[in-house]
Write a protein that holds these residues in place. Structure first.
Motif, PDB file in Angstrom:
ATOM      1  N   TYR A   1       0.757  -1.382   0.085  1.00  0.00           N
ATOM      2  CA  TYR A   1       0.044   0.013   0.252  1.00  0.00           C
ATOM      3  C   TYR A   1       1.001   1.117  -0.038  1.00  0.00           C
ATOM      4  CZ  TYR A   1      -4.409  -2.390   0.295  1.00  0.00           C
ATOM      5  OH  TYR A   1      -5.643  -3.196   0.132  1.00  0.00           O
ATOM      6  N   GLU A   2       1.961   1.196   0.868  1.00  0.00           N
ATOM      7  CA  GLU A   2       2.994   2.284   0.544  1.00  0.00           C
ATOM      8  C   GLU A   2       3.489   2.632  -1.044  1.00  0.00           C
ATOM      9  OE1 GLU A   2       2.999  -0.619   2.681  1.00  0.00           O
ATOM     10  OE2 GLU A   2       5.074   0.033   3.450  1.00  0.00           O
ATOM     11  N   ASP A   3       3.497   1.776  -1.709  1.00  0.00           N
ATOM     12  CA  ASP A   3       3.967   1.776  -3.064  1.00  0.00           C
ATOM     13  C   ASP A   3       2.816   2.144  -3.739  1.00  0.00           C
ATOM     14  OD1 ASP A   3       6.435   0.763  -2.561  1.00  0.00           O
ATOM     15  OD2 ASP A   3       5.897  -1.292  -3.450  1.00  0.00           O
ATOM     16  N   GLN A   4       1.686   1.746  -3.478  1.00  0.00           N
ATOM     17  CA  GLN A   4       0.403   2.039  -4.346  1.00  0.00           C
ATOM     18  C   GLN A   4      -0.017   3.496  -4.066  1.00  0.00           C
ATOM     19  OE1 GLN A   4      -3.223  -0.585  -4.468  1.00  0.00           O
ATOM     20  NE2 GLN A   4      -1.652  -2.338  -3.456  1.00  0.00           N
ATOM     21  N   LEU A   5       0.285   4.057  -2.739  1.00  0.00           N
ATOM     22  CA  LEU A   5       0.026   5.459  -2.424  1.00  0.00           C
ATOM     23  C   LEU A   5       1.030   6.329  -3.202  1.00  0.00           C
ATOM     24  CD1 LEU A   5      -1.658   7.568  -0.743  1.00  0.00           C
ATOM     25  CD2 LEU A   5      -0.136   6.786   0.996  1.00  0.00           C
ATOM     26  N   ALA A   6       2.149   6.124  -3.214  1.00  0.00           N
ATOM     27  CA  ALA A   6       3.111   6.717  -4.122  1.00  0.00           C
ATOM     28  C   ALA A   6       2.586   6.957  -5.476  1.00  0.00           C
ATOM     29  CB  ALA A   6       4.460   6.395  -3.841  1.00  0.00           C
ATOM     30  N   ILE A   7       2.307   5.991  -6.064  1.00  0.00           N
ATOM     31  CA  ILE A   7       1.937   5.714  -7.457  1.00  0.00           C
ATOM     32  C   ILE A   7       0.672   6.650  -7.668  1.00  0.00           C
ATOM     33  CG2 ILE A   7       1.114   4.287  -9.340  1.00  0.00           C
ATOM     34  CD1 ILE A   7       2.927   2.196  -8.246  1.00  0.00           C
ATOM     35  N   PHE A   8      -0.285   6.344  -6.729  1.00  0.00           N
ATOM     36  CA  PHE A   8      -1.628   7.100  -6.816  1.00  0.00           C
ATOM     37  C   PHE A   8      -1.369   8.756  -6.661  1.00  0.00           C
ATOM     38  CE2 PHE A   8      -5.209   9.092  -4.318  1.00  0.00           C
ATOM     39  CZ  PHE A   8      -6.251   8.932  -5.351  1.00  0.00           C
ATOM     40  N   LEU A   9      -0.465   9.090  -5.622  1.00  0.00           N
ATOM     41  CA  LEU A   9      -0.286  10.617  -5.653  1.00  0.00           C
ATOM     42  C   LEU A   9       0.315  11.026  -6.896  1.00  0.00           C
ATOM     43  CD1 LEU A   9       0.523  10.418  -1.769  1.00  0.00           C
ATOM     44  CD2 LEU A   9      -1.452  11.289  -2.721  1.00  0.00           C
TER      45      LEU A   9
END
Length: 265
Positions: A85-93
């Protein structure tokens, strides 16, 4: 139906961003369920609230990049939903920023913003690479489909300028008045076709190009990943060759075999 207010971001958005930043920095512990809940909170509340939560958004991206290698460093194809989720959040932002802020009228919100993933793709310019003060190029702003030839995506063509915008750096373009408000646009990026995550795996960031409508003679363009500067000319445009002054860009490879405009190899 969801209606988004341009007012202050909900406190839950900023709280989730702050917690995720502290977690990535190793300052607090979070359970898997708490991390997931924070991600969902940010995902659900970010639209329309970038400006009020800008500092916390960029703080998370900075913390993530400091604690991790650039995203997609090994070029392995992955489903984004399989990442942490940390990776996904960086990508999403980062996707949100490039889609909603690197556009006409909002560039002041993201002055100097660049993303570490540019080191993987498309690559970065060194700080020592010369940024030109001013250069003038001629670009063909005429395009009409050839009825006898069927091509994929032939509703427009891209004309390379021969210049590159370094990641996060603003480039100024000055157009002839005849080219303004003619549905021309500038694309900045190594690829102008972004990825649709729903179609499967990916091995680079989803959105890596930016597009700016030529709606005024002097305009600013940028891309947090950097990329070539291209003039997008839609079908049915008959402006002819137009002059564009380019400031603060880097000269890139350029080859032309056009009559009277040939370059040396």
């Amino acid at each position: 139906i969801s209606i988004y207010s341009p007012g202050l971001a909900p406190a839950s958005l900023d709280n989730a961003l702050v917690q995720m930043t502290q977690y990535v920095n190793g300052e607090i512990s979070l359970t898997d369920s708490e991390i997931k809940e924070n991600y969902k909170t940010i995902e659900s509340n970010l639209l329309g609230n970038f400006e009020s939560s800008k500092d916390n958004i960029l703080a998370y991206i900075d913390a993530f990049e400091a604690a991790n290698e650039p995203l997609f460093t090994d070029f392995d194809r992955v489903y984004v939903t399989d990442l942490t989720y940390e990776d996904q959040l960086a990508i999403f932002l980062q996707n949100h920023i490039i889609q909603t802020q690197f556009i006409n009228g909002r560039m002041d919100n993201v002055t100097g913003v660049k993303f570490e993933a540019a080191e993987v793709f498309p690559g970065t310019c060194s700080d020592s690479q010369e940024r030109i003060n001013s250069a003038t190029v001629e670009l063909d702003a005429t395009y009409n489909k050839e009825p006898a030839v069927i091509l994929t995506m032939d509703d427009y063509v891209l004309r390379p300028s021969g210049y590159w915008a370094p990641a996060g750096e603003t480039v100024t373009l000055i157009f002839d008045n005849a080219a303004v408000n003619q549905e021309l646009s500038i694309i900045v990026g190594a690829h102008y076709r972004n990825i649709t995550p729903d179609l499967g795996t990916q091995n680079r960031m989803t959105d890596i190009s930016t597009e700016f409508l030529v709606d005024q003679a002097t305009m600013r363009v940028a891309n947090p990943y950097g990329g070539g500067i291209y003039l997008k000319v839609p079908d049915g445009t008959n402006i002819g060759w137009t002059t564009v002054e380019i400031r603060d860009a880097v000269k890139s490879a350029y080859y032309s075999h056009r009559e009277n405009r040939k370059t040396n190899v």
